[in-house]
Motif scaffolding. Structure first.
Motif, PDB file in Angstrom:
ATOM      1  N   ILE A 107      45.313  61.841  43.664  1.00 57.55           N
ATOM      2  CA  ILE A 107      43.971  62.282  44.051  1.00 57.55           C
ATOM      3  C   ILE A 107      43.221  62.836  42.838  1.00 57.55           C
ATOM      4  CG2 ILE A 107      42.687  63.952  45.453  1.00 57.55           C
ATOM      5  CD1 ILE A 107      44.908  63.687  47.560  1.00 57.55           C
ATOM      6  N   LEU A 108      43.943  63.647  42.043  1.00 58.48           N
ATOM      7  CA  LEU A 108      43.326  64.271  40.869  1.00 58.48           C
ATOM      8  C   LEU A 108      43.074  63.278  39.742  1.00 58.48           C
ATOM      9  CD1 LEU A 108      45.407  67.586  40.729  1.00 58.48           C
ATOM     10  CD2 LEU A 108      43.079  67.282  41.615  1.00 58.48           C
ATOM     11  N   LYS A 109      43.885  62.208  39.719  1.00 55.56           N
ATOM     12  CA  LYS A 109      43.765  61.215  38.649  1.00 55.56           C
ATOM     13  C   LYS A 109      42.425  60.488  38.758  1.00 55.56           C
ATOM     14  CE  LYS A 109      46.230  57.246  36.690  1.00 55.56           C
ATOM     15  NZ  LYS A 109      47.391  56.337  36.879  1.00 55.56           N
ATOM     16  N   PRO A 110      41.652  60.442  37.674  1.00 56.17           N
ATOM     17  CA  PRO A 110      40.347  59.775  37.741  1.00 56.17           C
ATOM     18  C   PRO A 110      40.488  58.293  38.052  1.00 56.17           C
ATOM     19  CG  PRO A 110      40.956  60.239  35.460  1.00 56.17           C
ATOM     20  CD  PRO A 110      41.946  60.950  36.323  1.00 56.17           C
ATOM     21  N   LYS A 111      39.616  57.802  38.906  1.00 61.22           N
ATOM     22  CA  LYS A 111      39.644  56.401  39.298  1.00 61.22           C
ATOM     23  C   LYS A 111      39.159  55.525  38.145  1.00 61.22           C
ATOM     24  CE  LYS A 111      38.122  53.279  42.954  1.00 61.22           C
ATOM     25  NZ  LYS A 111      37.302  53.152  44.187  1.00 61.22           N
ATOM     26  N   PRO A 112      39.950  54.521  37.744  1.00 60.89           N
ATOM     27  CA  PRO A 112      39.533  53.681  36.620  1.00 60.89           C
ATOM     28  C   PRO A 112      38.279  52.888  36.958  1.00 60.89           C
ATOM     29  CG  PRO A 112      41.433  52.728  37.732  1.00 60.89           C
ATOM     30  CD  PRO A 112      41.232  54.083  38.323  1.00 60.89           C
ATOM     31  N   ASN A 113      37.418  52.704  35.961  1.00 60.50           N
ATOM     32  CA  ASN A 113      36.217  51.904  36.204  1.00 60.50           C
ATOM     33  C   ASN A 113      36.581  50.418  36.177  1.00 60.50           C
ATOM     34  OD1 ASN A 113      36.187  50.913  33.494  1.00 60.50           O
ATOM     35  ND2 ASN A 113      35.273  52.838  32.834  1.00 60.50           N
ATOM     36  N   PRO A 114      35.687  49.546  36.643  1.00 65.10           N
ATOM     37  CA  PRO A 114      36.004  48.110  36.716  1.00 65.10           C
ATOM     38  C   PRO A 114      36.450  47.516  35.384  1.00 65.10           C
ATOM     39  CG  PRO A 114      34.035  48.579  37.962  1.00 65.10           C
ATOM     40  CD  PRO A 114      34.395  49.846  37.256  1.00 65.10           C
ATOM     41  N   GLN A 115      35.815  47.942  34.280  1.00 63.95           N
ATOM     42  CA  GLN A 115      36.200  47.398  32.973  1.00 63.95           C
ATOM     43  C   GLN A 115      37.633  47.771  32.610  1.00 63.95           C
ATOM     44  OE1 GLN A 115      33.344  48.990  33.584  1.00 63.95           O
ATOM     45  NE2 GLN A 115      31.811  47.364  33.269  1.00 63.95           N
ATOM     46  N   GLN A 116      38.025  49.016  32.914  1.00 59.40           N
ATOM     47  CA  GLN A 116      39.397  49.444  32.619  1.00 59.40           C
ATOM     48  C   GLN A 116      40.401  48.675  33.472  1.00 59.40           C
ATOM     49  OE1 GLN A 116      38.847  53.631  33.453  1.00 59.40           O
ATOM     50  NE2 GLN A 116      38.838  54.164  31.276  1.00 59.40           N
ATOM     51  N   GLN A 117      40.069  48.498  34.743  1.00 61.62           N
ATOM     52  CA  GLN A 117      40.949  47.733  35.623  1.00 61.62           C
ATOM     53  C   GLN A 117      41.095  46.300  35.136  1.00 61.62           C
ATOM     54  OE1 GLN A 117      39.099  48.455  39.482  1.00 61.62           O
ATOM     55  NE2 GLN A 117      40.844  49.705  40.084  1.00 61.62           N
ATOM     56  N   LEU A 118      39.986  45.717  34.723  1.00 60.53           N
ATOM     57  CA  LEU A 118      40.025  44.342  34.228  1.00 60.53           C
ATOM     58  C   LEU A 118      40.938  44.222  33.020  1.00 60.53           C
ATOM     59  CD1 LEU A 118      38.993  41.399  34.144  1.00 60.53           C
ATOM     60  CD2 LEU A 118      37.140  42.196  32.678  1.00 60.53           C
ATOM     61  N   ARG A 119      40.808  45.139  32.069  1.00 62.53           N
ATOM     62  CA  ARG A 119      41.644  45.084  30.856  1.00 62.53           C
ATOM     63  C   ARG A 119      43.123  45.190  31.208  1.00 62.53           C
ATOM     64  NH1 ARG A 119      37.241  47.993  28.467  1.00 62.53           N
ATOM     65  NH2 ARG A 119      38.181  49.986  29.069  1.00 62.53           N
ATOM     66  N   ASP A 120      43.425  46.083  32.145  1.00 66.13           N
ATOM     67  CA  ASP A 120      44.819  46.259  32.553  1.00 66.13           C
ATOM     68  C   ASP A 120      45.349  44.992  33.226  1.00 66.13           C
ATOM     69  OD1 ASP A 120      47.276  47.757  33.219  1.00 66.13           O
ATOM     70  OD2 ASP A 120      46.538  47.598  35.273  1.00 66.13           O
ATOM     71  N   TRP A 121      44.575  44.459  34.149  1.00 64.88           N
ATOM     72  CA  TRP A 121      45.011  43.259  34.859  1.00 64.88           C
ATOM     73  C   TRP A 121      45.148  42.071  33.918  1.00 64.88           C
ATOM     74  CZ3 TRP A 121      40.983  44.181  39.303  1.00 64.88           C
ATOM     75  CH2 TRP A 121      41.508  45.130  40.208  1.00 64.88           C
ATOM     76  N   GLN A 122      44.181  41.903  33.027  1.00 64.48           N
ATOM     77  CA  GLN A 122      44.238  40.763  32.099  1.00 64.48           C
ATOM     78  C   GLN A 122      45.434  40.871  31.161  1.00 64.48           C
ATOM     79  OE1 GLN A 122      40.204  40.684  30.412  1.00 64.48           O
ATOM     80  NE2 GLN A 122      39.870  38.778  31.529  1.00 64.48           N
TER      81      GLN A 122
END
Length: 229
Positions: free
Chosen positions: A7-22
């Motif tokens: 809950i406390l962990k900041p939600k990653p933005n779309p660009q961060q999620q994309l980099r991780d997934w890619q």
């Protein structure tokens, strides 16, 4: 405690999620490429064993090895298809992030959902895609997918028929004139008759020339099964 941290962990933005997934998609592609190289490298030693078996007219072993090669080549074809679908997921994700810059969040993608669903049924990447399924569902990219994991088993009989049809082609291509020189009737009889009858009327397993040949055949089968897994 873990729930509180999430809950406390900041939600990653779309660009961060994309980099991780890619990054993870690229890693999966590299794993697939390595598996393809291992299978193709092992096939060379199997081809040599087929030629040696054909030279001593041991078509039982030659056919068994040719069948393993056909299986391995089908695995390689499937791996290339998996890699192409992983690349397609990456491409669609880039498009989703471009849209997210405008709307402020990731939108659902039917294309990504279809690709993830297909790959969840592929044994080589199933575990990874199940993780992607959870993460992308949470991020709103896809709807939750329930994988019944049945489809791959349904086609097993058809696949066996296809394999049998390809075996003779592989034998001729690899063994060349050595296999072709055998009389057609004798070659078919040797290939199709897996057992022979002993003097007391009981069936005995047909054994290729020499015990070492049988042990080598099993060793090759085991190596191929390992690189295909």
């Amino acid at each position: 405690m873990e729930k509180v941290m999430n809950i406390l962990k900041p939600k990653p933005n779309p660009q961060q999620q994309l980099r991780d997934w890619q990054c993870r998609l690229r890693q999966e592609c590299r794993n697939i490429e390595r598996q393809i190289r291992d299978i193709q490298r092992e096939e060379k030693s199997v081809q040599k064993a087929i030629r040696e078996a054909a030279k001593r007219n041991d078509m039982v072993s030659a056919k068994a090895l040719a069948k393993e090669i056909v299986r391995s080549r089908k695995t390689v074809t499937r791996l290339y298809e998996n890699k192409a679908q992983l690349n397609s997921i990456s491409m669609h994700l880039r498009e989703s992030v471009a849209i997210a810059r405008t709307v402020g969040h990731l939108s659902k993608s039917a294309d990504v959902m279809k690709l993830v669903n297909n790959l969840m049924k592929a044994p080589e990447v199933a575990t990874t895609m199940q993780e992607f399924n959870k993460e992308m569902t949470k991020a709103g990219v896809i709807e939750e997918i329930v994988n019944d994991a049945v489809d791959s088993a349904l086609d097993s009989e058809d696949m066996e028929e296809e394999i049998e049809e390809e075996v003779d082609k592989v034998l001729t291509a690899i063994a060349g004139e050595t296999a072709a020189e055998l009389p057609e009737a004798i070659r078919k009889e040797i290939i199709k008759q897996p057992s022979q009858t002993s003097e007391n009327g009981q069936e005995e397993e047909a054994i290729p020339e020499g015990v070492d040949d049988e042990e080598e055949l099993e060793e090759i089968r085991a190596r191929l099964a390992k690189v295909r897994s």
